[in-house]
Design a protein around this motif. Structure first.
Motif, PDB file in Angstrom:
ATOM      1  N   ALA A 138       0.817  -1.221   0.000  1.00 33.01           N
ATOM      2  CA  ALA A 138       0.000   0.000   0.000  1.00 33.01           C
ATOM      3  C   ALA A 138       0.847   1.267   0.000  1.00 33.01           C
ATOM      4  O   ALA A 138       0.304   2.373  -0.004  1.00 33.01           O
ATOM      5  CB  ALA A 138      -0.916  -0.002   1.217  1.00 33.01           C
ATOM      6  N   ASN A 139       2.175   1.092   0.064  1.00 36.51           N
ATOM      7  CA  ASN A 139       3.102   2.224   0.093  1.00 36.51           C
ATOM      8  C   ASN A 139       2.837   3.135   1.302  1.00 36.51           C
ATOM      9  O   ASN A 139       2.785   4.356   1.199  1.00 36.51           O
ATOM     10  CB  ASN A 139       3.029   3.033  -1.200  1.00 36.51           C
ATOM     11  CG  ASN A 139       4.220   3.979  -1.354  1.00 36.51           C
ATOM     12  OD1 ASN A 139       5.303   3.696  -0.825  1.00 36.51           O
ATOM     13  ND2 ASN A 139       4.020   5.082  -2.047  1.00 36.51           N
ATOM     14  N   VAL A 140       2.662   2.505   2.465  1.00 39.08           N
ATOM     15  CA  VAL A 140       2.463   3.236   3.716  1.00 39.08           C
ATOM     16  C   VAL A 140       3.335   2.570   4.789  1.00 39.08           C
ATOM     17  O   VAL A 140       3.999   1.565   4.528  1.00 39.08           O
ATOM     18  CB  VAL A 140       0.983   3.222   4.170  1.00 39.08           C
ATOM     19  CG1 VAL A 140       0.096   3.930   3.164  1.00 39.08           C
ATOM     20  CG2 VAL A 140       0.503   1.785   4.410  1.00 39.08           C
ATOM     21  N   PRO A 154       3.937   0.496   8.444  1.00 33.64           N
ATOM     22  CA  PRO A 154       3.194  -0.504   9.208  1.00 33.64           C
ATOM     23  C   PRO A 154       2.256   0.124  10.241  1.00 33.64           C
ATOM     24  O   PRO A 154       1.187  -0.414  10.519  1.00 33.64           O
ATOM     25  CB  PRO A 154       4.294  -1.328   9.886  1.00 33.64           C
ATOM     26  CG  PRO A 154       5.477  -1.202   8.974  1.00 33.64           C
ATOM     27  CD  PRO A 154       5.397   0.215   8.441  1.00 33.64           C
ATOM     28  N   SER A 155       2.648   1.272  10.791  1.00 34.98           N
ATOM     29  CA  SER A 155       1.789   1.954  11.762  1.00 34.98           C
ATOM     30  C   SER A 155       0.472   2.378  11.127  1.00 34.98           C
ATOM     31  O   SER A 155      -0.585   2.316  11.763  1.00 34.98           O
ATOM     32  CB  SER A 155       2.500   3.180  12.337  1.00 34.98           C
ATOM     33  OG  SER A 155       3.640   2.799  13.056  1.00 34.98           O
ATOM     34  N   THR A 156       0.526   2.823   9.886  1.00 29.97           N
ATOM     35  CA  THR A 156      -0.690   3.232   9.188  1.00 29.97           C
ATOM     36  C   THR A 156      -1.624   2.036   8.986  1.00 29.97           C
ATOM     37  O   THR A 156      -2.839   2.138   9.175  1.00 29.97           O
ATOM     38  CB  THR A 156      -0.344   3.867   7.837  1.00 29.97           C
ATOM     39  OG1 THR A 156       0.453   5.032   8.064  1.00 29.97           O
ATOM     40  CG2 THR A 156      -1.596   4.266   7.077  1.00 29.97           C
ATOM     41  N   VAL A 157      -1.047   0.886   8.619  1.00 32.56           N
ATOM     42  CA  VAL A 157      -1.860  -0.323   8.475  1.00 32.56           C
ATOM     43  C   VAL A 157      -2.508  -0.672   9.806  1.00 32.56           C
ATOM     44  O   VAL A 157      -3.696  -1.002   9.886  1.00 32.56           O
ATOM     45  CB  VAL A 157      -1.001  -1.495   7.965  1.00 32.56           C
ATOM     46  CG1 VAL A 157      -1.851  -2.768   7.868  1.00 32.56           C
ATOM     47  CG2 VAL A 157      -0.379  -1.163   6.616  1.00 32.56           C
ATOM     48  N   SER A 158      -1.727  -0.599  10.885  1.00 32.79           N
ATOM     49  CA  SER A 158      -2.260  -0.892  12.220  1.00 32.79           C
ATOM     50  C   SER A 158      -3.404   0.047  12.570  1.00 32.79           C
ATOM     51  O   SER A 158      -4.418  -0.373  13.131  1.00 32.79           O
ATOM     52  CB  SER A 158      -1.146  -0.777  13.266  1.00 32.79           C
ATOM     53  OG  SER A 158      -1.634  -0.987  14.560  1.00 32.79           O
ATOM     54  N   THR A 175      -5.890   7.018   1.360  1.00 36.05           N
ATOM     55  CA  THR A 175      -4.895   6.180   2.042  1.00 36.05           C
ATOM     56  C   THR A 175      -5.562   4.969   2.663  1.00 36.05           C
ATOM     57  O   THR A 175      -5.084   3.834   2.542  1.00 36.05           O
ATOM     58  CB  THR A 175      -4.169   6.993   3.131  1.00 36.05           C
ATOM     59  OG1 THR A 175      -3.526   8.121   2.539  1.00 36.05           O
ATOM     60  CG2 THR A 175      -3.134   6.137   3.844  1.00 36.05           C
ATOM     61  N   LYS A 176      -6.701   5.209   3.322  1.00 38.37           N
ATOM     62  CA  LYS A 176      -7.426   4.104   3.939  1.00 38.37           C
ATOM     63  C   LYS A 176      -7.881   3.085   2.888  1.00 38.37           C
ATOM     64  O   LYS A 176      -7.745   1.869   3.080  1.00 38.37           O
ATOM     65  CB  LYS A 176      -8.639   4.637   4.702  1.00 38.37           C
ATOM     66  CG  LYS A 176      -9.459   3.544   5.386  1.00 38.37           C
ATOM     67  CD  LYS A 176     -10.670   4.135   6.114  1.00 38.37           C
ATOM     68  CE  LYS A 176     -11.503   3.026   6.747  1.00 38.37           C
ATOM     69  NZ  LYS A 176     -12.716   3.563   7.415  1.00 38.37           N
ATOM     70  N   LEU A 177      -8.393   3.589   1.766  1.00 41.87           N
ATOM     71  CA  LEU A 177      -8.844   2.688   0.702  1.00 41.87           C
ATOM     72  C   LEU A 177      -7.683   1.872   0.145  1.00 41.87           C
ATOM     73  O   LEU A 177      -7.835   0.684  -0.169  1.00 41.87           O
ATOM     74  CB  LEU A 177      -9.507   3.500  -0.415  1.00 41.87           C
ATOM     75  CG  LEU A 177     -10.885   4.096  -0.087  1.00 41.87           C
ATOM     76  CD1 LEU A 177     -11.337   5.035  -1.205  1.00 41.87           C
ATOM     77  CD2 LEU A 177     -11.905   2.975   0.130  1.00 41.87           C
ATOM     78  N   ARG A 178      -6.505   2.503   0.017  1.00 41.59           N
ATOM     79  CA  ARG A 178      -5.330   1.806  -0.518  1.00 41.59           C
ATOM     80  C   ARG A 178      -4.892   0.677   0.427  1.00 41.59           C
ATOM     81  O   ARG A 178      -4.545  -0.421  -0.014  1.00 41.59           O
ATOM     82  CB  ARG A 178      -4.190   2.800  -0.721  1.00 41.59           C
ATOM     83  CG  ARG A 178      -3.096   2.301  -1.644  1.00 41.59           C
ATOM     84  CD  ARG A 178      -2.222   3.418  -2.168  1.00 41.59           C
ATOM     85  NE  ARG A 178      -1.406   4.016  -1.116  1.00 41.59           N
ATOM     86  CZ  ARG A 178      -1.541   5.284  -0.692  1.00 41.59           C
ATOM     87  NH1 ARG A 178      -2.462   6.056  -1.239  1.00 41.59           N
ATOM     88  NH2 ARG A 178      -0.756   5.760   0.240  1.00 41.59           N
ATOM     89  N   VAL A 179      -4.945   0.955   1.719  1.00 40.12           N
ATOM     90  CA  VAL A 179      -4.583  -0.072   2.703  1.00 40.12           C
ATOM     91  C   VAL A 179      -5.592  -1.211   2.671  1.00 40.12           C
ATOM     92  O   VAL A 179      -5.224  -2.398   2.665  1.00 40.12           O
ATOM     93  CB  VAL A 179      -4.492   0.539   4.121  1.00 40.12           C
ATOM     94  CG1 VAL A 179      -4.321  -0.562   5.164  1.00 40.12           C
ATOM     95  CG2 VAL A 179      -3.348   1.536   4.200  1.00 40.12           C
ATOM     96  N   GLU A 180      -6.880  -0.878   2.656  1.00 38.93           N
ATOM     97  CA  GLU A 180      -7.920  -1.918   2.638  1.00 38.93           C
ATOM     98  C   GLU A 180      -7.815  -2.776   1.387  1.00 38.93           C
ATOM     99  O   GLU A 180      -8.026  -3.999   1.440  1.00 38.93           O
ATOM    100  CB  GLU A 180      -9.294  -1.268   2.741  1.00 38.93           C
ATOM    101  CG  GLU A 180      -9.557  -0.652   4.125  1.00 38.93           C
ATOM    102  CD  GLU A 180     -10.864   0.114   4.185  1.00 38.93           C
ATOM    103  OE1 GLU A 180     -11.384   0.298   5.303  1.00 38.93           O
ATOM    104  OE2 GLU A 180     -11.368   0.531   3.111  1.00 38.93           O
ATOM    105  N   ALA A 181      -7.460  -2.137   0.263  1.00 41.10           N
ATOM    106  CA  ALA A 181      -7.308  -2.896  -0.981  1.00 41.10           C
ATOM    107  C   ALA A 181      -6.124  -3.863  -0.891  1.00 41.10           C
ATOM    108  O   ALA A 181      -6.205  -5.012  -1.351  1.00 41.10           O
ATOM    109  CB  ALA A 181      -7.122  -1.938  -2.160  1.00 41.10           C
ATOM    110  N   ALA A 182      -5.038  -3.406  -0.292  1.00 36.64           N
ATOM    111  CA  ALA A 182      -3.861  -4.274  -0.132  1.00 36.64           C
ATOM    112  C   ALA A 182      -4.176  -5.444   0.800  1.00 36.64           C
ATOM    113  O   ALA A 182      -3.747  -6.581   0.559  1.00 36.64           O
ATOM    114  CB  ALA A 182      -2.683  -3.461   0.397  1.00 36.64           C
ATOM    115  N   ILE A 183      -4.917  -5.174   1.869  1.00 40.34           N
ATOM    116  CA  ILE A 183      -5.306  -6.241   2.800  1.00 40.34           C
ATOM    117  C   ILE A 183      -6.124  -7.302   2.077  1.00 40.34           C
ATOM    118  O   ILE A 183      -5.889  -8.510   2.223  1.00 40.34           O
ATOM    119  CB  ILE A 183      -6.099  -5.657   3.986  1.00 40.34           C
ATOM    120  CG1 ILE A 183      -5.178  -4.820   4.884  1.00 40.34           C
ATOM    121  CG2 ILE A 183      -6.777  -6.761   4.790  1.00 40.34           C
ATOM    122  CD1 ILE A 183      -5.911  -4.026   5.955  1.00 40.34           C
TER     123      ILE A 183
END
Length: 344
Positions: free
Chosen positions: A12-14, A16-20, A34-42
Motif C-alpha cells: 500500500a506504500n504506507v 506498518p503503523s498506518t496499516v495498524s 490512504t485508507k482505501l489503498r490499505v484496505e485494498a492491499a489487505i
C-alpha cells in the motif's frame, strides 16, 4: 506462509503503523484514499490480523519490547534475562531486538513493535539524541531509556533509568590513584553514547582535580567501537599505549569486555596484569570474576534497574512518566589492580 503487516504496508506504500491504525479504527485523521489503498492491499494479499493486532482494540498486549545494542556483550544478555524474569512475574513476555546503537534500525524496530501491538519498550542505546522515538511517544508508546540520564531537548514523557556513570568512573579512577598510579589511561570505543561520555567525564574530573597526567584513547575511526568490538578495541589500545615512551601503569576501560581486551594486550606485551599493569572495567559481567586475574570493576545494580524499568512499563499510565532515576554503582576490587611498582 502468513502475510505480515509489513508486506501489507509495502503493497500500500504506507508505514506498518498506518496499516495498524486502519485495522484498529484509528483512521479519523487519515486521508480517505490512504485508507482505501490499505484496505485494498489487505484484501488483495489476504492478510489476517494476528492476535496482537486484534488485542489493540481493547488495549496493549502483554508484551514488552527490549532494544539493546548487542547481546554479543554479556552485559546485555544478563540485562535481557533480568528484564524477562521480572516481566514474566507480571504476566508479560519480552521481544528482544539488537540495534547496534543505530537510530534508523531502532526506528524500524519500534515501528514494527507498535504495529504488532507492543506499546511498551526498554531502549538501551543511550544515544544523546533520541528524537527518532518522539513520534512513538506521541502515539502513546511508553519508553524507558536505560543507562542514560535525561538530556536537554528530550521528548516529554520519556523516562530515564541509569546508574551514576560519572560516579562509577570516579570510583574506578580514585582506586587507581590510591594505589599510587600516576600514569593512567582511559580506553573506549566510539563515544557516541551518553553513558560512555559520562564515564569519560568522571575519569577526567578525577585526574584533573589532582593534576595527574592521563591519556584518553578512543576508537581511531577504523569502524571499531561497537559492542561487538569492545575486546578488540581494548587490546589495540594496550598495544599502542604500552609501546609509547611513557606507558601507563593503569587502565580504566569503558566496560568489562574492553577491559578484558586490555588485559589480553598486556599479556601479549609480556607483562602481568595486576602486577606490572593494573586494569579496571565497568559493569561486573559474569566473566569479570572468572577471568585470570579476576577483574576489578564497577558493579551496576542490574536487578534493581531491570525491576524499575519493567515496573514503570507495566504500571499505571502515569507511574513515573517523564522521570529520571539514577542508581549508585559499587567498586568491586579484585586481583587485576595492585599498588604501582608492585612488580618491580
Amino acid at each position: 506462509m502468513a502475510v505480515t503487516i509489513q508486506e501489507v504496508a509495502r503493497a500500500a506504500n504506507v508505514s506498518p503503523s498506518t496499516v495498524s491504525n486502519v485495522l484498529n479504527g484509528r483512521d479519523g485523521r487519515m486521508l480517505p484514499e490512504t485508507k482505501l489503498r490499505v484496505e485494498a492491499a489487505i484484501a488483495r494479499l489476504g492478510y489476517r490480523p494476528n492476535r496482537a493486532a486484534r488485542q489493540l482494540r481493547t488495549g496493549r498486549i502483554q508484551m514488552l519490547g527490549l532494544v539493546v545494542p548487542s547481546v554479543a556483550n554479556p552485559f546485555w544478555g544478563t540485562f535481557a534475562q533480568l528484564v524477562e524474569s521480572v516481566a514474566l512475574r507480571s504476566g508479560f513476555r519480552v521481544l528482544l531486538c539488537n540495534s547496534e546503537r543505530d537510530p534508523e534500525r531502532e526506528h524500524e524496530y519500534l515501528e514494527e513493535l507498535w504495529a504488532d501491538g507492543v506499546g511498551s519498550v526498554v531502549l538501551c542505546s543511550s544515544l544523546p539524541s533520541i528524537a527518532h522515538v518522539e513520534p512513538f511517544l506521541r502515539q502513546g508508546m511508553r519508553i524507558v531509556a536505560f543507562d542514560r540520564i535525561s538530556q536537554l531537548g528530550d521528548p516529554a514523557g520519556l523516562t530515564n533509568i541509569s546508574v551514576d556513570n560519572s560516579l562509577g568512573a570516579q570510583l574506578a579512577t580514585s582506586h587507581l590513584l590510591e594505589l599510587g598510579h600516576r600514569r593512567l589511561a582511559f580506553v573506549s570505543g566510539k563515544l557516541q553514547s551518553v553513558n560512555r561520555q559520562e564515564r569519560l567525564t568522571g575519569f577526567r574530573s578525577t585526574v584533573d582535580r589532582l593534576g595527574v597526567p592521563a591519556v584518553v584513547w578512543t576508537d581511531d575511526g577504523s569502524g571499531r567501537g561497537g559492542d561487538l568490538d569492545a575486546a578488540e578495541v581494548g587490546r589495540a589500545a594496550a598495544y599502542e599505549l604500552l609501546d609509547s615512551a611513557e606507558p601507563p601503569t593503569a587502565f580504566f576501560a569503558v566496560n568489562d569486555m574492553c577491559a578484558l581486551g586490555v588485559c589480553a594486550g598486556v599479556r601479549d606485551a609480556g607483562l602481568v596484569v595486576g602486577t606490572d599493569v593494573s586494569v579496571v572495567g565497568f559493569d561486573d559481567i559474569a566473566l569479570a570474576d572468572l577471568a585470570f586475574p579476576a577483574l576489578t570493576t564497577i558493579r551496576q545494580p542490574l536487578p534493581e534497574m531491570a525491576a524499575a524499568a519493567v515496573t514503570y512499563l507495566v504500571g499505571s499510565a502515569d507511574s513515573g512518566a517523564g522521570q529520571s532515576v539514577m542508581m549508585r554503582p559499587e567498586l568491586v576490587v579484585r586481583a587485576s589492580t595492585a599498588a604501582n611498582g608492585s612488580g618491580h
